[in-house]
Design a protein around this motif. Structure first.
Motif, mmCIF file in Angstrom:
data_model
loop_
_atom_site.group_PDB
_atom_site.id
_atom_site.type_symbol
_atom_site.label_atom_id
_atom_site.label_comp_id
_atom_site.label_asym_id
_atom_site.label_seq_id
_atom_site.Cartn_x
_atom_site.Cartn_y
_atom_site.Cartn_z
ATOM 1 N N PHE A 70 82.830 6.343 72.678
ATOM 2 C CA PHE A 70 83.529 5.128 73.094
ATOM 3 C C PHE A 70 83.124 4.727 74.508
ATOM 4 O O PHE A 70 83.114 3.551 74.846
ATOM 5 C CB PHE A 70 85.033 5.312 72.990
ATOM 6 N N ASN A 71 82.808 5.703 75.312
ATOM 7 C CA ASN A 71 82.327 5.364 76.641
ATOM 8 C C ASN A 71 81.004 4.610 76.562
ATOM 9 O O ASN A 71 80.783 3.655 77.296
ATOM 10 C CB ASN A 71 82.139 6.642 77.445
ATOM 11 N N ASP A 72 80.136 5.053 75.648
ATOM 12 C CA ASP A 72 78.879 4.340 75.469
ATOM 13 C C ASP A 72 79.115 2.952 74.910
ATOM 14 O O ASP A 72 78.346 2.037 75.146
ATOM 15 C CB ASP A 72 77.962 5.113 74.516
ATOM 16 N N LEU A 73 80.195 2.807 74.155
ATOM 17 C CA LEU A 73 80.517 1.498 73.598
ATOM 18 C C LEU A 73 81.141 0.589 74.641
ATOM 19 O O LEU A 73 81.437 -0.561 74.352
ATOM 20 C CB LEU A 73 81.479 1.646 72.424
ATOM 21 N N GLY A 74 81.379 1.124 75.829
ATOM 22 C CA GLY A 74 81.765 0.239 76.910
ATOM 23 C C GLY A 74 83.234 0.173 77.250
ATOM 24 O O GLY A 74 83.655 -0.749 77.912
ATOM 25 N N THR A 75 84.017 1.118 76.789
ATOM 26 C CA THR A 75 85.388 1.163 77.295
ATOM 27 C C THR A 75 85.331 1.786 78.686
ATOM 28 O O THR A 75 84.443 2.570 78.979
ATOM 29 C CB THR A 75 86.265 2.049 76.426
ATOM 30 N N SER A 76 86.275 1.450 79.528
ATOM 31 C CA SER A 76 86.240 2.031 80.870
ATOM 32 C C SER A 76 86.963 3.368 80.872
ATOM 33 O O SER A 76 88.025 3.481 81.462
ATOM 34 C CB SER A 76 86.864 1.094 81.880
ATOM 35 N N PHE A 77 86.437 4.317 80.171
ATOM 36 C CA PHE A 77 86.901 5.707 80.180
ATOM 37 C C PHE A 77 88.241 5.942 79.487
ATOM 38 O O PHE A 77 88.685 7.076 79.411
ATOM 39 C CB PHE A 77 87.043 6.246 81.624
ATOM 40 N N THR A 78 88.905 4.910 78.986
ATOM 41 C CA THR A 78 90.253 5.160 78.467
ATOM 42 C C THR A 78 90.274 6.118 77.279
ATOM 43 O O THR A 78 90.959 7.139 77.343
ATOM 44 C CB THR A 78 90.936 3.831 78.108
ATOM 45 N N LEU A 104 89.422 9.735 78.268
ATOM 46 C CA LEU A 104 90.416 10.526 78.992
ATOM 47 C C LEU A 104 91.540 10.980 78.067
ATOM 48 O O LEU A 104 92.087 12.065 78.244
ATOM 49 C CB LEU A 104 90.959 9.726 80.166
ATOM 50 N N TYR A 105 91.875 10.148 77.074
ATOM 51 C CA TYR A 105 92.877 10.610 76.119
ATOM 52 C C TYR A 105 92.333 11.764 75.283
ATOM 53 O O TYR A 105 93.049 12.708 74.971
ATOM 54 C CB TYR A 105 93.335 9.456 75.220
ATOM 55 N N ARG A 152 92.433 14.835 77.342
ATOM 56 C CA ARG A 152 93.779 15.396 77.498
ATOM 57 C C ARG A 152 94.017 16.456 76.427
ATOM 58 O O ARG A 152 94.477 17.556 76.731
ATOM 59 C CB ARG A 152 94.804 14.268 77.365
ATOM 60 N N MET A 184 94.493 2.997 67.390
ATOM 61 C CA MET A 184 93.977 2.175 68.478
ATOM 62 C C MET A 184 92.529 1.782 68.243
ATOM 63 O O MET A 184 92.123 0.688 68.616
ATOM 64 C CB MET A 184 94.072 2.945 69.809
#
Lengths: 382, 407
Positions: free
Chosen positions: A132-140, A143-144, A147, A203
């Protein structure tokens, strides 16, 4: 690539397409998951050629192992795929136990399954987060995912003394016996895990942008995947029913009831979904393991730790690691250290088809495809 | 002497200190100084708000360490960390003291000019925004037109940065930026045109005034509460996200693909200037959205009118910014071809239909009684039906899949 892989459409450069641009992505590019380089030739944003370059993290693993004792290589295996040290330990222990004909007590077998499946959860969490980070979310999402991963790593730490470099398996058993409190904590974590997965999937899995970015991207048909020797979730995403836990039935896996998810398209979305579905299956396996865990010793009392000299011969031990088939090929000449020690790293072999998957897609897709292959450079370069 | 007119009183008092010949100059310089300070601080606190909000979205705390430095001239040392509120100033100091690297191969002039140009042009938009009932820096009859004209120049600066860096990533980013900004300029302007059609003016203060009044004293007459206004506002939001290069349209600086896009070869204060310009652009666009759709400086309820108008404007502006931050913490990035497709195949047709919708609304302004409901229903249908049809076309056959298991 053999000729049997089917006709691979290669883009042809003609004078109507203007200049090609060669971009060297890496080795310090933020999204190459370590020190990995892709020499990409671009026509606008489309990829016409892609050459993976690796070896920046070569640590001489196999040669070092030939110079140390069998047990001395165990901590080195932690560093192969540094997200899944428990699986690596088990794969190596499997190979050595095959070589020496070493039996393993029941409780240790169950513990190994528990550790391997917890490791699978850890690895797939990481993969999904980084994807998802590669897909361009800002780390959200990352980080979940982290966790949940932290909770499992805390368990590993309380058991083996290290979060990632566990060094837990031994030839003929395990190193530490978990306390009942540890087992209760782990069991509670595993029982809560599906709730987190549901939240995550609500989500992200049905997200419109996610579907648009991953469906139909980086297709890999079953024939290509088999020819290239791809294993693990990447192969099953192409619809090939091949899970070493079922095929070999190593350890105590035949005693467990779990299903193997299969994809139909072999694209990035399928590869992502394979991981999510496998996590759910892993939770099932773990619940059964915690339920059936027998009492008893965790080491075979006859196992030799010092002066361990397997008889002359060779053995190949493999298991279904989180990334694919992780195998160790050992040749013994009767001395305390192996004559030849060879790792079959799933990351490296899954990487070989990166160009075939990326051709014709844009540079943004190449990053996502690389993320969905799930490589760890420690294992690729060894 | 009320709060509402306080800024004007202060301004007149300062202007009166100067001789008559210089008064017009001081008047304008004051406006400029106020915009620079207010929005400079607004930018600083936007960055900290963004970092803290993103942190909370990602179940972490965000920056909370930067307090006041220990100064020997102060009689006391404040031990409290002030919730990290001084973080932006620490960042500014860091950016100023960092080495400014200029690549050898770069076009020195363009490389130097790009951040200057982008900041200058991103500030121009503030000149015509009505920040309060009487707080308009420049009263232009064609304020809206001026705003878009000034905003378009920032694209030039982004291309300058990408081209002048002599870096392949920057070049790709510049190409992307141009494609994106050209694609989204159209829906952005088209989403605003219905308001111009209904209100009948290009002057931003007049548009804000046109949204005054309340039905029953509680329902404000903001444009966003009409069917065409709501649709226009949503199109405006999407286009504004794309125009200010923010997630999910942050392709020019896609850090997972292009490292930092057109900012790759910038460091130190030049990088900070780009950063600043991005936020200025976002703030200016948000201010325009507030003015055009959210009633500008109007209070939402009649009994809240005692709060000064410029505070309402700032509150709405902050609300828009928080919304943008929330989007950034949630969504994924589109691919460049999907991005342009979204604009040309979805937003532009919708915006054009919305224009017809506004025309219908303006024509039926005289309807009363039960016809009012007909008017609302028709207007809503003109928005919703194309949205569903076009949306289905856009998503194609993509849907979550079900999977089989090996027996």
């Amino acid at each position: 690539m053999g000729a049997a892989a089917g006709p691979l459409v290669r883009a042809v450069h003609d004078e109507f397409h203007g200049d090609l641009l060669e971009v060297s992505m890496g080795p310090q590019h933020p999204s190459t998951h370590g020190v990995f380089r892709m020499v990409v030739t671009l026509d606008g944003e489309r990829i016409v050629k892609l050459k993976p370059v690796f070896g920046y993290l070569h640590r001489n693993h196999e040669k070092i192992a030939e110079g140390t004792s069998y047990l001395g290589s165990m901590p080195y295996t932690d560093r192969l795929d540094y997200l899944c040290s428990m699986s690596n330990n088990w794969a190596y222990a499997l190979a050595v136990e095959k070589l020496a004909g070493q039996p393993v007590p029941d409780r240790a077998q169950y513990l190994r399954v528990i550790m391997a499946e917890l490791t699978r959860l850890v690895n797939h969490m990481c993969l999904v987060g980084f994807l998802f980070n590669d897909l361009g979310t800002s780390f959200t999402p990352l980080l979940y995912a982290f966790r949940e991963r932290e909770k499992i790593l805390d368990l590993f730490e309380s058991l083996s003394g290290s979060r990632m470099m566990c060094n837990y398996q031994r030839f003929g058993g395990c190193r530490v016996d978990p306390t009942p409190e540890w087992l209760a904590a782990a069991s509670a974590l595993v029982n809560n895990f599906p709730r987190f997965l549901d939240e995550y999937e609500t989500m992200l899995t049905g997200n419109e942008i996610m579907l648009a970015r991953t469906q139909g991207i980086g297709r890999l048909n079953a024939q290509q995947a088999i020819n290239a020797g791809i294993t693990g979730p990447g192969l099953r995403a192409s619809g090939v029913d091949y899970d070493i836990r079922k095929v070999d039935g190593y350890g105590f896996y035949p005693r467990f009831d779990f299903r193997v998810p299969l994809g139909a398209h072999g694209d990035t979305y399928d590869r992502y979904m394979m991981r999510v579905l496998e996590m759910r299956e892993s939770v099932k396996i773990l619940q059964q393991a915690f339920r059936d865990l027998p009492a008893g010793p965790i080491m075979d009392p006859k196992a030799k730790l010092r002066g361990f000299r397997p008889k002359i011969g060779e053995a190949y031990g493999r298991l279904e690691g989180p990334k694919g088939e992780l195998g160790f090929h050992l040749i013994s000449d009767g001395s305390p250290n192996p004559y030849r020690y060879r790792v079959r790293p799933p990351s490296l072999i899954n990487l070989t088809l990166l160009e075939e998957m990326s051709l014709g897609h844009t540079i943004a897709d190449a990053v996502v495809i690389l993320g969905s292959i799930d490589i760890v450079l420690g294992e690729v370069d060894r | 002497m009320s709060l509402e007119t306080l800024p004007l009183i202060v301004r007149d008092w300062i202007v009166a200190l100067f001789p008559d010949v210089l008064q017009w100059l001081v008047h304008h310089l004051l406006s400029i100084a106020v915009i620079l300070t207010v929005f400079g601080l607004f930018f600083a606190f936007t960055t900290i708000a963004e970092r803290k909000l993103l942190g909370r979205l990602q179940n972490r705390l965000g920056p909370n360490r930067a307090g006041l430095p220990k100064l020997s001239i102060l009689p006391f040392h404040l031990k409290h960390k002030l919730w990290g509120l001084s973080q932006p100033f620490a960042d500014a100091v860091k950016a100023l003291t960092k080495e400014d690297v200029v690549p050898d191969a770069a076009d020195k002039v363009l490389h130097f000019l790009a951040p200057v140009v982008i900041v200058a042009f991103s500030l121009l938009g503030f000149a015509v925004l009505p920040f309060g009932r009487h707080l308009i820096p420049v009263e232009l009859d064609a304020g809206l037109l001026y705003f878009f004209a000034a905003g378009t120049a920032t694209e030039l600066a982004i291309f300058m940065a990408g081209w002048g860096s002599r870096n392949k990533y920057s070049l790709l980013a510049a190409m992307r930026a141009l494609a994106q900004l050209i694609s989204y300029e159209l829906p952005l302007i088209l989403s605003v045109v219905p308001v111009v059609l209904v209100v009948g003016t290009l002057s931003l203060p007049d548009i804000a005034v046109a949204q005054s009044g309340w039905t029953f004293g509680v329902l404000p007459h903001w444009h966003v509460f009409t069917p065409w206004g709501f649709a226009g506002f949503l199109i405006f939001l999407v286009a504004a996200l794309a125009e200010s290069n923010r997630s999910p349209f942050d392709l020019p600086e896609a850090e997972s693909e292009l490292i930092a896009g057109h900012l790759t070869e910038y460091s130190g204060f030049k990088y900070a200037l780009f950063f600043m310009a991005e936020y200025f652009g976002l703030t200016a666009l948000s201010g325009l959205g507030v003015t055009i759709f959210l009633g500008g400086w109007q209070a939402p309820f009649a009994f809240l009118e005692f709060i000064p108008s410029y505070l309402w404007f700032m509150m709405k502006l902050a609300g828009m910014i928080v919304f943008f931050i929330w989007i950034r913490g949630t969504l994924l990035r589109l691919r460049i071809d999907q991005l342009t497709r979204l604009s040309w195949q979805f937003l532009v047709p919708l915006a054009l239909l919305n224009l017809a919708n506004a025309a219908f609304w303006a024509l039926t302004a005289g309807w009363s009684g039960p016809l009012v409901f007909v008017r609302w229903a028709v207007s809503a249908a003109i928005v919703v039906v194309p949205f569903l049809i076009l949306g289905r076309r856009l998503s194609g056959d993509r849907a979550p899949r079900t999977y089989r298991y090996a027996s």
